[in-house]
Design an enzyme around this catalytic site. Structure first.
Site, PDB file in Angstrom:
ATOM      1  N   GLY A   1       0.802  -1.217   0.000  1.00  0.00           N
ATOM      2  CA  GLY A   1       0.000   0.000   0.000  1.00  0.00           C
ATOM      3  C   GLY A   1       0.834   1.266   0.000  1.00  0.00           C
TER       4      GLY A   1
ATOM      5  N   SER B   1      -2.428  -2.757  -5.277  1.00  0.00           N
ATOM      6  CA  SER B   1      -3.126  -2.933  -4.007  1.00  0.00           C
ATOM      7  C   SER B   1      -4.448  -2.163  -3.959  1.00  0.00           C
ATOM      8  CB  SER B   1      -2.224  -2.441  -2.868  1.00  0.00           C
ATOM      9  OG  SER B   1      -2.928  -2.393  -1.646  1.00  0.00           O
TER      10      SER B   1
ATOM     11  N   TYR C   1      -9.010  -6.451  -0.886  1.00  0.00           N
ATOM     12  CA  TYR C   1      -9.510  -6.702   0.468  1.00  0.00           C
ATOM     13  C   TYR C   1     -11.024  -6.609   0.387  1.00  0.00           C
ATOM     14  CZ  TYR C   1      -4.862  -5.890   2.538  1.00  0.00           C
ATOM     15  OH  TYR C   1      -3.536  -5.970   2.890  1.00  0.00           O
TER      16      TYR C   1
ATOM     17  N   THR D   1      -6.526 -11.217  -0.799  1.00  0.00           N
ATOM     18  CA  THR D   1      -5.714 -11.371   0.413  1.00  0.00           C
ATOM     19  C   THR D   1      -6.589 -11.988   1.494  1.00  0.00           C
ATOM     20  OG1 THR D   1      -4.261  -9.534  -0.141  1.00  0.00           O
ATOM     21  CG2 THR D   1      -4.366 -10.177   2.168  1.00  0.00           C
TER      22      THR D   1
ATOM     23  N   LYS E   1      -4.014 -15.125  -1.759  1.00  0.00           N
ATOM     24  CA  LYS E   1      -2.740 -14.746  -1.132  1.00  0.00           C
ATOM     25  C   LYS E   1      -2.866 -14.890   0.383  1.00  0.00           C
ATOM     26  CE  LYS E   1       0.250 -10.645  -0.666  1.00  0.00           C
ATOM     27  NZ  LYS E   1      -0.044 -10.198   0.708  1.00  0.00           N
TER      28      LYS E   1
ATOM     29  N   SER F   1       2.189 -16.818   1.485  1.00  0.00           N
ATOM     30  CA  SER F   1       2.534 -15.510   2.036  1.00  0.00           C
ATOM     31  C   SER F   1       2.148 -15.432   3.500  1.00  0.00           C
ATOM     32  CB  SER F   1       1.785 -14.407   1.254  1.00  0.00           C
ATOM     33  OG  SER F   1       1.989 -13.135   1.849  1.00  0.00           O
TER      34      SER F   1
ATOM     35  N   HIS G   1       2.225 -12.238   4.741  1.00  0.00           N
ATOM     36  CA  HIS G   1       2.019 -10.782   4.753  1.00  0.00           C
ATOM     37  C   HIS G   1       3.292 -10.058   5.191  1.00  0.00           C
ATOM     38  CE1 HIS G   1      -1.739  -8.339   4.195  1.00  0.00           C
ATOM     39  NE2 HIS G   1      -0.893  -7.387   4.533  1.00  0.00           N
TER      40      HIS G   1
ATOM     41  N   GLY H   1      10.794 -12.242   1.980  1.00  0.00           N
ATOM     42  CA  GLY H   1      12.189 -12.597   2.231  1.00  0.00           C
ATOM     43  C   GLY H   1      13.094 -12.679   1.021  1.00  0.00           C
TER      44      GLY H   1
ATOM     45  N   GLY I   1       8.022  -7.346  -2.101  1.00  0.00           N
ATOM     46  CA  GLY I   1       7.241  -6.277  -1.482  1.00  0.00           C
ATOM     47  C   GLY I   1       8.122  -5.109  -1.089  1.00  0.00           C
TER      48      GLY I   1
END
Length: 348
Positions: A79, A106, A130, A156, A219, A241, A243, A276, A297
């Protein structure tokens, strides 16, 4: 300062972003154990390289649900890109298109879906959703994304409520007054963040399928049980994921959860991963363990903070070059040659 690896961009962003913005992007939940574990887990995976293979011609392309991308790294949904760079998500979209890869925009973008789409016409873009308490808002966004040419819908699933991110609480994090969540203006109070629908269940996949013909990607899956349910509900993709370690602290690193999900799915749906990824060799490890593609991300935000669209292209190009080199040194000339035989978990 020469930008040689992703940690150079991280150091730049930490130095030059306002503290409240840096803290928001960097935050993990609670003790940040999972956030940090996402990175550390890659160090426990070792390569089993094969030598004397002809790697004079390298093919690092892959496909996402049938659409070719230049290499298996896309941009994960995050975001508030205007916190990193004035042009926000428009710059992100342009960089993704320039590098011929996928950008997942997003729900919490600081540019409208129209602006994002228009910034990179013909680029591969998915929309991350969302589901809100006001279902009409979500329905409108899904149908708008499809009409604008977005090619995938990413739901998500791991955020019925927002995880406790201590620095955001301490800072009283809120978007600056001149920034807006452009796709949700008027739909809710930005700083309250209690507009998410915590009653969402697997049955809502059917609701989404009734609204759109777009492929649906879930996700936030970390277990074989949820992977099985995703397949049973007819989704076309899964993003393993946690998050970015921002939700439930104490869950596994995504690279550790990946194996379980891939084994459960058995090729019935595409499996991707985020969390990661900091080097091209991390990408190779994820593909060796069964991911079709990975998504970045925070590193994308660091690239934006450095030099907008150009900085993000730099980040992607570094990952691309490192991935190509790692593949060659491991003895793979094409992505199709990457497999489980390439890695082993270190014995502790």
């Amino acid at each position: 300062m020469a930008m040689v690896c992703l940690s150079d961009f991280e150091a730049y962003a930490k130095k030059y972003l306002p503290k409240i913005a840096w803290d928001f992007f960097a935050a993990g939940a609670d003790d940040c154990s999972t956030r940090d574990e996402n990175i550390l887990a890659y160090k426990r995976i070792h390569f089993r390289p094969h030598v004397l293979r002809d790697v004079s011609m390298m093919d690092i392309r892959t496909k996402l649900l049938g659409t070719e991308i230049s290499f298996p790294v896309g941009i994960a949904p995050t975001g508030f890109h205007q916190l990193a760079w004035p042009d926000g998500e428009k710059s992100t979209a342009r960089a993704a298109k320039a590098m011929n890869t996928c950008y997942i925009a997003s729900t919490y973008s600081t540019c409208t879906l129209e602006e994002i789409s228009a910034a990179a016409p013909g680029g591969l873009q998915w929309f991350q959703l969302y589901i809100h308490r006001n279902r009409a808002v979500s329905q409108h966004l899904v149908q708008q994304a499809e009409a604008l040419g977005f090619q995938g819908l990413v739901l998500t699933a791991d955020l019925p409520y927002t995880g406790k991110r201590r620095d955001d609480v301490r800072n009283g994090f809120c978007l600056p007054p001149h920034m807006k969540l452009k796709n949700l203006e008027g739909a809710f109070e930005v700083c309250k963040m209690n507009h998410l629908d915590p009653s969402v269940t697997w049955n809502d996949i059917y609701w989404l399928q009734s609204l759109t013909n777009l492929p649906i990607i879930i996700k936030g899956i970390l277990t074989k049980e949820d992977a099985e349910l995703a397949v049973r509900h007819g989704v076309q993709g899964i993003i393993v994921s946690n998050h970015g370690g921002r939700q439930l602290d104490g869950v596994p690193a995504t690279i550790d959860a990946l194996v379980e999900v891939v084994e459960a799915v058995q090729g019935r749906t595409e499996v991707y991963l985020d969390g990661g990824i900091r080097k091209g060799s991390d990408v190779l490890k994820a593909l060796a363990l069964g991911a079709k593609c990975v998504f970045i991300g925070r590193p994308a935000l660091w690239g934006l903070a450095y030099k907008g669209e150009e900085g993000l292209q730099d980040v992607l190009r570094i990952l691309q070059d490192e991935f190509r080199l790692s593949m060659a040194l491991a003895g793979c000339a094409s992505v199709s040659e990457i497999g489980r035989h390439l890695v082993q978990f270190s014995k502790l």
